[in-house]
Enzyme design. Structure first.
Site, PDB file in Angstrom:
ATOM      1  N   LYS A   1     -23.126 -14.639-134.397  1.00  0.00           N
ATOM      2  CA  LYS A   1     -24.257 -13.713-134.261  1.00  0.00           C
ATOM      3  C   LYS A   1     -23.825 -12.305-134.637  1.00  0.00           C
ATOM      4  O   LYS A   1     -22.776 -11.832-134.199  1.00  0.00           O
ATOM      5  CB  LYS A   1     -24.774 -13.746-132.820  1.00  0.00           C
ATOM      6  CG  LYS A   1     -26.070 -12.982-132.626  1.00  0.00           C
ATOM      7  CD  LYS A   1     -26.606 -13.185-131.234  1.00  0.00           C
ATOM      8  CE  LYS A   1     -27.929 -12.448-131.037  1.00  0.00           C
ATOM      9  NZ  LYS A   1     -28.465 -12.634-129.683  1.00  0.00           N
TER      10      LYS A   1
ATOM     11  N   HIS B   1     -27.787 -23.819-124.965  1.00  0.00           N
ATOM     12  CA  HIS B   1     -27.349 -22.503-124.506  1.00  0.00           C
ATOM     13  C   HIS B   1     -26.979 -22.504-123.022  1.00  0.00           C
ATOM     14  O   HIS B   1     -26.176 -21.675-122.586  1.00  0.00           O
ATOM     15  CB  HIS B   1     -28.437 -21.457-124.778  1.00  0.00           C
ATOM     16  CG  HIS B   1     -27.884 -20.123-125.178  1.00  0.00           C
ATOM     17  ND1 HIS B   1     -27.297 -19.893-126.403  1.00  0.00           N
ATOM     18  CD2 HIS B   1     -27.798 -18.942-124.509  1.00  0.00           C
ATOM     19  CE1 HIS B   1     -26.890 -18.639-126.472  1.00  0.00           C
ATOM     20  NE2 HIS B   1     -27.180 -18.038-125.331  1.00  0.00           N
TER      21      HIS B   1
ATOM     22  N   HIS C   1     -19.549 -11.141-127.483  1.00  0.00           N
ATOM     23  CA  HIS C   1     -20.444 -10.053-127.091  1.00  0.00           C
ATOM     24  C   HIS C   1     -19.900  -8.717-127.574  1.00  0.00           C
ATOM     25  O   HIS C   1     -18.679  -8.510-127.596  1.00  0.00           O
ATOM     26  CB  HIS C   1     -20.587 -10.004-125.566  1.00  0.00           C
ATOM     27  CG  HIS C   1     -21.393 -11.137-125.008  1.00  0.00           C
ATOM     28  ND1 HIS C   1     -21.376 -11.488-123.666  1.00  0.00           N
ATOM     29  CD2 HIS C   1     -22.261 -12.007-125.601  1.00  0.00           C
ATOM     30  CE1 HIS C   1     -22.179 -12.508-123.471  1.00  0.00           C
ATOM     31  NE2 HIS C   1     -22.727 -12.844-124.616  1.00  0.00           N
TER      32      HIS C   1
ATOM     33  N   TYR D   1     -23.236 -12.589-115.962  1.00  0.00           N
ATOM     34  CA  TYR D   1     -22.692 -13.782-115.308  1.00  0.00           C
ATOM     35  C   TYR D   1     -22.115 -13.476-113.927  1.00  0.00           C
ATOM     36  O   TYR D   1     -21.925 -14.390-113.128  1.00  0.00           O
ATOM     37  CB  TYR D   1     -21.638 -14.439-116.207  1.00  0.00           C
ATOM     38  CG  TYR D   1     -22.230 -14.888-117.531  1.00  0.00           C
ATOM     39  CD1 TYR D   1     -23.125 -15.951-117.580  1.00  0.00           C
ATOM     40  CD2 TYR D   1     -21.930 -14.225-118.718  1.00  0.00           C
ATOM     41  CE1 TYR D   1     -23.708 -16.346-118.778  1.00  0.00           C
ATOM     42  CE2 TYR D   1     -22.497 -14.617-119.921  1.00  0.00           C
ATOM     43  CZ  TYR D   1     -23.388 -15.675-119.946  1.00  0.00           C
ATOM     44  OH  TYR D   1     -23.964 -16.064-121.124  1.00  0.00           O
TER      45      TYR D   1
END
Length: 392
Positions: A264, A328, A354, A363
């Site tokens: 991504k 996911h 990330h 999380y």
């Protein structure tokens, strides 16, 4: 640029005022910059946008650069749109959409819409979404032959119909992105929709499986290929698209790592390779003998994303998990279980790809390690509980 001027900066933006394209010059109040802006021929002030403005043409743009280049920084991030959003060497082609036969009076995206998606190397999934959503929008206003004439109040009215139709916040946000992409990026026009409000972002927590539930999903999946897919999604924290893009050489068994190429945001990274999964992968490779991609369809080529989703859903049902599990969810579970095991959040950030630990911090809200030291008041020893027996 000297140290005295390094904090000065002007930002250029596209504006549309009275149907004329203008250059907006935005800057923090500074006597030097104010004097220089005022010196530009034809400069005016827009009260609405709180910017200095000039007609948008090459002469004025050249004059701006010549005036400010040695005095301050010039932020063109909002002005020049042709820089790629992905650094992938694989070009994007949207010919499958461009060459579709016209059905009835359905209006397709204009060609410059497709062209800009390709120039900026958008991910195929993003391109597909933008095309679909923008076509829904322009066909809602099919009577408007010139798309430039669709003004802000009409866009608001269209978004209101989406709300009334019960569309999700994500769908509405993506619709706004697709519309803004056409006007602001394709037509290089202003950020003209200042008053378009997005749905308030909900801070929902990720759904997470227990480690036992993940192991049960793997154990109840007899198909070797399917078992490898589930194991990799979880043990490497992969997104579905990243799994589909894996090539044979990306499994670096000697190093115990997996290379994720063009994840991504066009970023490459390394993530973990489970030794238990590696044993299954070796057996899978001997049995299926894929050619290029690690997981390929029956006719060769990249495996189907829909098939991945079905494999995960079926495995969850066999494991008697009563809620819907997606690929996911396995990625969320990977990150949460690492955090519960005491792994530094900065390492988890790198493994997930990330940009910031702020994204990874979600999380901490679902990891049970944060609550293990807290004793529930109902479970306190009766001798330690301060219970008043005095009658009132």
């Amino acid at each position: 640029m000297t140290s005295q001027t390094k904090y000065r900066q002007i930002t250029l933006k596209h504006l549309l005022i009275a149907n004329k394209k203008m250059i907006g010059i935005q800057f923090y109040p500074d006597k030097v910059l104010q004097a220089m802006v005022k010196s530009l021929p034809g400069i005016k002030w827009s009260t609405r946008y709180q910017m200095a403005i000039l007609p948008n043409n090459s002469q004025h743009l050249t004059r701006i650069f010549n005036t400010f280049k040695d005095v301050c920084g010039i932020n063109c991030h909002y002005f020049f749109f042709n820089r790629p959003v992905s650094h992938s060497s694989t070009p994007l082609s949207v010919d499958q959409f461009r060459k579709r036969p016209v059905k009835g009076n359905w209006r397709h995206c204009p060609d410059d819409f497709y062209q800009k998606l390709e120039i900026r190397k958008y991910a195929l999934n993003t391109a597909r979404s933008y095309i679909h959503l923008f076509e829904r929008f322009i066909n809602y206003y099919r009577e408007e032959t010139d798309l430039i004439n669709i003004h802000e109040f009409k866009i608001k009215a269209y978004l209101q119909t989406l709300v009334q139709a019960g569309k999700s916040d994500s769908y509405i946000n993506q619709s706004i992105n697709a519309i803004k992409f056409y006007y602001e990026v394709v037509k290089e026009m202003p950020n003209r929709f200042y008053a378009i409000e997005r749905p308030i972002k909900k801070e929902s927590l990720p759904k997470v499986l227990s480690r036992g539930e993940v192991l049960q999903m793997i154990a109840t999946t007899p198909n070797l290929k399917h078992r490898c897919i589930i194991s990799l999604l979880y043990s490497a924290g992969l997104r579905r698209g990243e799994l589909l893009d894996l090539k044979i050489e990306d499994i670096e068994s000697q190093r115990g790592m997996i290379k994720v190429t063009n994840g991504k945001g066009g970023k490459d990274r390394y993530t973990l390779l489970s030794q238990n999964t590696l044993q299954d992968l070796r057996a899978y490779y001997r049995t299926y003998q894929p050619n290029t991609y690690l997981f390929e369809g029956s006719a060769g080529g990249k495996y189907s994303g829909t098939s991945i989703a079905k494999i995960v859903t079926r495995a969850a049902k066999k494991a008697k998990i009563r809620w819907r599990v997606t690929p996911h969810v396995l990625r969320h579970s990977f990150a949460t279980h690492l955090l519960e095991a005491g792994t530094d959040i900065r390492y988890i950030q790198l493994l997930l790809g990330h940009n910031s630990t702020k994204t990874t911090e979600i999380y901490t809200h679902v990891a049970n390690s944060s609550f293990k030291q807290i004793i529930n008041p109902l479970d306190l020893d009766k001798n330690t509980m301060d219970i008043s027996t005095t009658s009132v």
